[in-house]
Design an enzyme around this catalytic site. Structure first.
Site, PDB file in Angstrom:
ATOM      1  CD  GLU A 307     -10.132   5.701  19.035  1.00  0.00           C
ATOM      2  OE1 GLU A 307      -9.417   5.275  19.961  1.00  0.00           O
ATOM      3  OE2 GLU A 307     -10.397   6.898  18.867  1.00  0.00           O
ATOM      4  CG  ASP A 311      -8.641   1.916  21.190  1.00  0.00           C
ATOM      5  OD1 ASP A 311      -7.843   2.847  21.429  1.00  0.00           O
ATOM      6  OD2 ASP A 311      -9.868   2.079  21.077  1.00  0.00           O
ATOM      7  CB  SER A 525      -7.633   7.207  21.473  1.00  0.00           C
ATOM      8  OG  SER A 525      -8.930   7.654  21.216  1.00  0.00           O
TER       9      SER A 525
END
Length: 609
Positions: A307, A311, A525
């Site tokens: 994650e 990002d 995401s």
């Protein structure tokens, strides 16, 4: 429950001066239930919480002038208003949300009756939150409640909570909410898919960029390389979203922030290897790291979080050399520890908000890829958190949130296993909106797939059951609802609620480096930080032109900004045993208003003063 003298004799704690009860008058006041909830599905009580377990209680004092802040927010965010872009200072915003002095005094006097003095309190910058650290036994005495340890039947996570709490009746006008009490939310990262077709292939660290293929696939006036139909890279996004050739500034003060929770660590080695592959001019660049509430950022390669890697690699890869901040916030609502010994039961998202609101110059753009089922967050808490986000918008911060990865469903990745039942004791079948995606003061990003783009099947979208539809989206949403077949999904959603997402971007087959290896990942995401990067580039363009940053985006996006968005008209977001909503011409609850065209948006925002 009374605080027994044996307990007083046994406990000596440094964070409270005394536990005596010197003013029985307040104790004798009738307690009235402040909040009561039904235990959400899959949570079962294991037994009483240990009396000496420490809770950090957050006491929310009412904000009697919040309506003034909301009015100010819409004025500075409306491109047709004279005050557009004239954002407010930290001090001016705090003045608008400050509690009334009578509430401050009432709460202080109540706490003093339990031996909790000023030195034991932590106050938010605006004074609208008060935090205290107390043992369970004292919290139960103060709130006339009983805390239990609850376990989640699907994964065994533990949390200390109660299903109701009470306050003296005279305090109800002076305390809006207290948490952690009735909140069973499970903050989660928005990831529906994680693919590692090349995970056995070590990433080669090299300084030369790969050759960029010739652009051959036409999408109207935009040319995109055909390889982008299989794997998404920075080059694909720049091409598709018409940002090729734009160079941001390293000196105008623009910053793009990324939030991290749940021990998702941003690995520097992974980031540098990604830069070497796809953004070689960014190799050896750095970012600011901020730890909140004990948050860590381990650089053990085996702990690198997909994650956090996703990002950072795409948000900063698209915006380099714009500055970056990574916020690592410690804690999580459920703690997976041995039975009866949980040590942290606070919801970490509020800790992040506290920190950022206290900063004089927060980042102009912040991307968050986390959220939860709206119904697991008590409405009082959701409204209060949403109002806190409005403060950031009024100060000129653009907040981007992923819309969720389960269509209209309840978070179960297998649509066939989604129950989609309400948690209000009635067990009604309903679509399950996400929060904070459903907050009207943020910009929520759905997902697309492929080139040309269609809605990706997992794109979260729908209608809030907590927040009414804001006026800025009235026309767009009523237009969509008018096209639905009569009676379709009647009773499954709230047609008068805040509708989301607002916009969308690609969300599938993103090439990332994680734990030193190359693979593909998908989810909102991916779309959230991608759209946030486009917004950061737009802020860069305005700053470099001597204009104020964009701040809260939605009033602009639903008016002038529509011309800079590509409408997505195919696809749907199934869940709850249905096909979900359809993407269609105009706004829809799958892809919102569409995907960004940076070049066109830049022209719009540079002509909007």
């Amino acid at each position: 429950m009374k605080l027994h003298s044996a307990w007083l004799a046994f406990v000596t704690l440094p964070f409270l001066r005394v536990f005596a009860v010197p003013a029985p008058s307040h104790h004798d006041c009738a307690h009235v239930v402040k909040e009561r909830v039904e235990p959400p599905r899959n949570w079962v009580p294991l037994g009483p919480a240990p009396a000496d377990h420490i809770l950090e209680l957050r006491i929310g004092l009412p904000q009697p002038n919040f309506h003034l802040l909301e009015e100010a927010l819409y004025q500075v965010s409306d491109p047709y208003h004279d005050r557009y872009g004239v954002h407010y200072s930290k001090e001016a915003v705090e003045e608008m949300v400050a509690p009334h002095p009578t509430s401050v005094t009432a709460v202080e006097e109540w706490l003093e009756t339990y031996g909790i003095g000023e030195s034991d309190l932590t106050r938010s910058s605006a004074g609208d939150w008060v935090k205290i650290r107390v043992p369970i036994a004292l919290a139960e005495e103060m709130l006339h409640t009983t805390y239990s340890i609850w376990a989640h039947t699907l994964d065994g996570d533990l949390v200390v909570r109660t299903t109701s709490y009470s306050l003296p009746q005279y305090l109800h006008p002076h305390i809006e909410l207290i948490q952690p009490t009735t909140m069973f939310a499970r903050l989660k990262g928005m990831k529906s898919t994680l693919h590692w077709p090349d995970h056995d292939e070590e990433v080669t660290y090299f300084s030369q960029a790969k050759a960029v293929p010739t652009l051959t696939q036409a999408l109207g006036s935009i040319q995109v390389d055909p390889s982008c139909t299989q794997t998404i890279t920075l080059s694909c996004l720049r091409q598709l979203y018409n940002a090729t050739g734009y160079n941001s500034s390293a000196t105008n003060g623009n910053v793009l922030g990324i939030t991290g929770y749940l021990e998702q660590y941003l690995n520097i080695q992974d980031l540098q290897q990604f830069y070497a592959l796809y953004r070689p001019d960014a190799v050896n660049s750095t970012f600011a790291y901020v730890s909140i509430n004990g948050g860590q950022n381990s650089q053990n390669i085996s702990e690198a979080g997909p994650e956090a890697d996703l990002d950072s690699q795409y948000a900063w890869g698209l915006t380099y050399p714009t500055g970056g901040i990574f916020y690592s916030t410690g804690g999580s609502p459920p703690i997976n520890l041995s039975a009866h010994t949980p040590t942290n039961t606070n919801e970490p998202y509020a800790e992040w908000i506290d920190y950022v609101l206290n900063q004089t110059n927060p980042p102009q753009t912040i991307s968050t890829s986390y959220g939860d089922d709206e119904q697991t967050v008590p409405q009082s808490y959701a409204v209060r958190v949403c109002n806190d986000l409005a403060q950031l918008g009024a100060r000129g911060v653009s907040l981007l949130f992923s819309s969720g990865d389960f269509g209209v469903g309840d978070g179960n990745p297998n649509p066939a296993n989604q129950t989609c039942l309400t948690n209000d004791g009635r067990n009604l079948t309903r679509f399950i909106p996400d929060f904070p995606a459903s907050c009207p003061f943020v910009t929520t990003v759905g997902g697309t797939i492929g080139v040309p783009e269609t809605a990706v099947f997992f794109s979260g979208g729908g209608f809030s059951n907590y927040f009414p539809r804001p006026s800025y989206q009235d026309s767009a949403v009523t237009g969509y609802l008018s096209k639905l077949p009569p009676g379709l999904y009647e009773g499954l959603y709230n047609p008068n609620g805040r509708a989301y997402p607002d916009v969308s971007a690609l969300a599938y087959n993103f090439s990332i480096v994680n734990q030193g290896k190359l693979g593909k990942i998908g989810g909102t995401s991916a779309s959230g930080p991608t759209f946030a990067a486009i917004v950061s580039l737009l802020n860069d363009a305005r700053l470099s032109s001597g204009l104020p940053v964009l701040g809260f985006l939605n009033p602009l996006l639903y008016t002038k900004g529509i011309a800079g968005l590509t409408d997505i008209t195919m696809g749907h977001n199934p869940g709850c045993g249905t096909q979900g909503f359809n993407a269609t011409t105009g706004w829809d609850p799958v892809t919102g208003l569409g995907t960004p065209n940076f070049g066109m948006l830049k022209d719009i925002i540079l002509s909007t003063t």
